[in-house]
Motif scaffolding. Structure first.
Motif, mmCIF file in Angstrom:
data_model
loop_
_atom_site.group_PDB
_atom_site.id
_atom_site.type_symbol
_atom_site.label_atom_id
_atom_site.label_comp_id
_atom_site.label_asym_id
_atom_site.label_seq_id
_atom_site.Cartn_x
_atom_site.Cartn_y
_atom_site.Cartn_z
ATOM 1 N N PHE A 95 -77.284 -71.272 38.704
ATOM 2 C CA PHE A 95 -77.638 -72.670 38.944
ATOM 3 C C PHE A 95 -79.074 -72.842 38.471
ATOM 4 O O PHE A 95 -80.020 -72.435 39.143
ATOM 5 N N LEU A 96 -79.208 -73.433 37.286
ATOM 6 C CA LEU A 96 -80.506 -73.538 36.622
ATOM 7 C C LEU A 96 -81.068 -74.940 36.795
ATOM 8 O O LEU A 96 -80.466 -75.914 36.348
ATOM 9 N N GLY A 97 -82.210 -75.029 37.441
ATOM 10 C CA GLY A 97 -82.851 -76.320 37.601
ATOM 11 C C GLY A 97 -82.399 -77.021 38.863
ATOM 12 O O GLY A 97 -82.565 -76.515 39.973
ATOM 13 N N ASN A 98 -81.777 -78.174 38.714
ATOM 14 C CA ASN A 98 -81.375 -78.969 39.864
ATOM 15 C C ASN A 98 -80.214 -79.883 39.485
ATOM 16 O O ASN A 98 -79.759 -79.883 38.344
ATOM 17 N N THR A 99 -79.731 -80.642 40.460
ATOM 18 C CA THR A 99 -78.690 -81.631 40.204
ATOM 19 C C THR A 99 -79.348 -82.930 39.769
ATOM 20 O O THR A 99 -80.438 -83.273 40.246
ATOM 21 N N TYR A 141 -73.704 -83.186 44.529
ATOM 22 C CA TYR A 141 -74.471 -82.280 45.385
ATOM 23 C C TYR A 141 -73.529 -81.295 46.074
ATOM 24 O O TYR A 141 -72.491 -81.679 46.604
ATOM 25 N N SER A 142 -73.907 -80.029 46.062
ATOM 26 C CA SER A 142 -73.032 -78.983 46.585
ATOM 27 C C SER A 142 -73.767 -78.088 47.567
ATOM 28 O O SER A 142 -74.953 -77.801 47.400
ATOM 29 N N ASP A 143 -73.048 -77.660 48.553
ATOM 30 C CA ASP A 143 -73.519 -76.668 49.521
ATOM 31 C C ASP A 143 -73.111 -75.300 48.980
ATOM 32 O O ASP A 143 -71.929 -74.966 48.914
ATOM 33 N N TYR A 166 -79.365 -78.395 34.909
ATOM 34 C CA TYR A 166 -79.948 -79.690 34.587
ATOM 35 C C TYR A 166 -81.433 -79.616 34.871
ATOM 36 O O TYR A 166 -81.859 -79.096 35.913
ATOM 37 N N TYR A 167 -82.226 -80.148 33.947
ATOM 38 C CA TYR A 167 -83.670 -80.201 34.155
ATOM 39 C C TYR A 167 -84.216 -81.244 33.188
ATOM 40 O O TYR A 167 -84.006 -81.150 31.982
ATOM 41 N N HIS A 168 -84.893 -82.250 33.736
ATOM 42 C CA HIS A 168 -85.426 -83.256 32.816
ATOM 43 C C HIS A 168 -86.859 -82.958 32.414
ATOM 44 O O HIS A 168 -87.254 -83.196 31.280
ATOM 45 N N GLY A 169 -87.659 -82.398 33.323
ATOM 46 C CA GLY A 169 -89.031 -82.061 32.988
ATOM 47 C C GLY A 169 -89.932 -83.277 32.905
ATOM 48 O O GLY A 169 -89.499 -84.386 32.634
ATOM 49 N N ILE A 193 -68.164 -68.198 29.241
ATOM 50 C CA ILE A 193 -69.207 -68.500 30.226
ATOM 51 C C ILE A 193 -69.315 -70.024 30.299
ATOM 52 O O ILE A 193 -70.170 -70.633 29.627
ATOM 53 N N PRO A 194 -68.441 -70.692 31.049
ATOM 54 C CA PRO A 194 -68.459 -72.155 31.080
ATOM 55 C C PRO A 194 -69.800 -72.686 31.576
ATOM 56 O O PRO A 194 -70.372 -72.153 32.537
ATOM 57 N N CYS A 195 -70.281 -73.725 30.913
ATOM 58 C CA CYS A 195 -71.564 -74.325 31.266
ATOM 59 C C CYS A 195 -71.358 -75.803 31.576
ATOM 60 O O CYS A 195 -70.824 -76.543 30.742
ATOM 61 N N ALA A 196 -71.766 -76.208 32.766
ATOM 62 C CA ALA A 196 -71.602 -77.590 33.213
ATOM 63 C C ALA A 196 -72.967 -78.231 33.397
ATOM 64 O O ALA A 196 -73.824 -77.686 34.094
ATOM 65 N N GLY A 197 -73.159 -79.387 32.775
ATOM 66 C CA GLY A 197 -74.434 -80.073 32.834
ATOM 67 C C GLY A 197 -74.625 -80.869 34.118
ATOM 68 O O GLY A 197 -73.760 -80.947 34.983
ATOM 69 N N GLU A 198 -75.808 -81.465 34.224
ATOM 70 C CA GLU A 198 -76.188 -82.357 35.323
ATOM 71 C C GLU A 198 -76.108 -81.681 36.699
ATOM 72 O O GLU A 198 -76.000 -82.330 37.725
ATOM 73 N N GLY A 199 -76.119 -80.355 36.700
ATOM 74 C CA GLY A 199 -76.098 -79.608 37.958
ATOM 75 C C GLY A 199 -74.783 -79.711 38.701
ATOM 76 O O GLY A 199 -74.747 -79.554 39.929
ATOM 77 N N ASP A 200 -73.679 -79.924 37.962
ATOM 78 C CA ASP A 200 -72.377 -80.138 38.599
ATOM 79 C C ASP A 200 -71.673 -78.799 38.821
ATOM 80 O O ASP A 200 -70.879 -78.343 37.990
#
Length: 500
Positions: free
Chosen positions: A203-207, A215-217, A305-308, A333-340
């Motif tokens: 989990f890189l960055g944030n949602t 948002y996930s627990d 997800y990371y906007h910076g 290695i599936p990659c999902a954007g926006e922190g989903d």
């Protein structure tokens, strides 16, 4: 188009198999025991095409049932098939599953489509009466609170055993084909919980701020799906970036040029242009760093997800994400954007099953064609692309900061399925499943993935049903009609599911 080799192999399901009978029969009917074991070994060989199979042999007494349960526990099986070879008391079967808690599927597979009525003996009939004990077994399971499923049909031999008095070559009969399709689906589905329990999701960055559905627990995800979430920082990726060599950049550029078509300027959208040399070099440098990150942290999937801050180094870094994440998705290695994270789980399930799993959301409805375009601004599962995906340079990412290279593509024309993983108000994961057809309809040339899909219902009816289920607004798109397969995954994982 060459598909890259997976970075990590998928774990095969560990399958238990045993055949049942009644010990009193063996002296009464010579050859029956050996005949049933031959059927069991045939199933073992055929099942081994899809998983790692452990055949116990015959369970014909209560003591043998207890021994089988312990043996399956030792083998750490994910699923057990109980082959109902002939009549057997339920008291012999129940201990197997009271001791080994793996899910159970009963196989009522008759060897022949029709017995030889004129010549059949009692011993011959007993080799074909596998249905006889199934009600008794079902009753015992129900009263013992053991969930189960039953597959009925033909055994599917491609020969007739010498002992038989009838034709047992049923391989081409529909009742055999249907039964083995279901067996295959159960075995493939069983690989999903096993693989997830051994998976590490980065989990890189944030949602994306404000997307409340996503948002996930993390503890809830691990509790229900078994996977581990490794929290990563942009400085971890930046550290990898600093170690990328020029040779690694050239290798990534060669992969990109082989797997993508490099676009000219979009004829319609002024922010979608031919990627500049600088954008291509940067995307390939970031892609090399992304692979290093995956390898160092032993990741099986990645959510990011990371906007910076405007003009920051990390804003520039995230601008190069999409190409590398598409390459990783193509390599298992599936990659999902926006922190989903929940959609990353859906994508990983599709990938484990070998059906793709491309990151998607509703783009627009075509009311003339009665299709819904599904897609996103990346990443894309290259292995299920209709032709070569197109790379476009983006002067601006819509709704996000930064610029970079994006993927424009569509999923192969033909049957498709969508898998949405959402969360209920009670905190339970839920799968929303649908099937449709990917059409050859037009798509926009704006640097986004888009696939026109005609669902079984009118778009308005489909959307009404889908929205009513409170989905995560992204989903994974897979090739083929996979509803039955996804349903089996949900059942084995103990997750709620609804099929539209």
């Amino acid at each position: 188009m060459t598909i890259l080799q997976p970075i990590k192999p998928i774990k095969k399901a560990r399958i238990g198999l045993y055949t049942i009978g009644l010990a009193a029969y063996w002296k009464q009917f010579p050859g029956l025991r050996e005949r049933l074991l031959e059927y069991g070994r045939f199933m073992q060989t055929k099942m081994s095409e899809y998983g790692e199979v452990f055949f116990y042999g015959l369970v014909d007494t209560e003591a043998e049932g207890r021994a089988a349960g312990e043996w399956f526990n030792e083998k750490n099986v994910d699923l057990i098939f109980c082959h109902s070879g002939t009549y057997c008391t339920s008291s012999a079967v129940l201990p197997v599953h009271q001791i080994c808690k793996a899910p159970v599927v009963v196989l009522n597979l008759q060897p022949a489509a029709r017995i030889n009525y004129e010549q059949t003996t009692t011993g011959e009939w007993l080799a074909h009466c596998g249905a006889c004990p199934v009600p008794e077994i079902s009753n015992a399971f129900a009263r013992a609170n053991i969930p189960f499923r039953v597959i009925n049909g033909l055994l599917g031999l491609d020969y007739t055993p010498q002992i038989s008095l009838t034709n047992e070559n049923t391989k081409e009969q529909q009742a055999a084909i249907r039964a083995w399709k279901s067996i295959e689906e159960w075995i493939r589905a069983a690989a999903v919980p096993r693989t997830l329990r051994h998976s590490r999701f980065g989990f890189l960055g944030n949602t994306y701020s404000g997307m409340l559905d996503m948002y996930s627990d993390f503890t809830m995800i691990q509790a229900q799906a078994g996977l581990h979430v490794e929290i990563l920082e942009m400085c971890d990726l930046d550290r990898m970036l600093r170690d990328v060599t020029e040779n690694e950049v050239r290798e990534k550029l060669a992969q990109v040029q082989e797997m993508f078509t490099i676009s000219e300027d979009s004829p319609a959208d002024p922010i979608a242009k031919r990627p500049t040399e600088e954008q291509m070099q940067w995307s390939c440098r970031v892609a090399a760093a992304q692979e290093k990150l995956v390898r160092e942290y032993d990741l099986d999937a990645l959510t990011y997800y990371y906007h910076g801050a405007p003009g920051s180094e990390y804003e520039k870094l995230q601008g190069g994400f999409i190409v590398g994440h598409s390459l990783l998705t193509a390599r298992g290695i599936p990659c999902a954007g926006e922190g989903d994270l929940k959609t990353a789980v859906a994508m990983k399930i599709c990938d484990i099953l070998g059906t793709g799993g491309s990151y998607s959301e509703i783009v627009v409805v075509d009311y003339e064609d009665e299709t819904i375009l599904l897609g996103h601004d990346g990443p894309f599962h290259i292995a299920i692309s209709e032709g070569k995906p197109v790379l476009r340079g983006m002067g601006l990412y819509h709704g996000k900061q930064g610029t970079g290279v994006s993927v424009e593509a569509k999923v192969k024309t033909g049957p498709v399925s969508t898998l949405n993983v959402t969360q209920t108000g009670e905190g339970k994961l839920k799968m929303i499943i649908s099937e449709g057809e990917s059409t050859n309809g037009p798509i926009m040339k704006i640097g986004n993935t888009q696939t026109p899909v005609k669902f079984r219902q009118h778009p308005d009816e489909y959307m009404e049903k889908w929205f009513q289920e409170s989905p995560t607004h992204h989903c994974a798109m897979a090739i083929g009609h996979q509803a039955k397969l996804f349903q089996k995954v949900a059942e084995l994982m103990g997750i709620l599911q609804v099929t539209l």
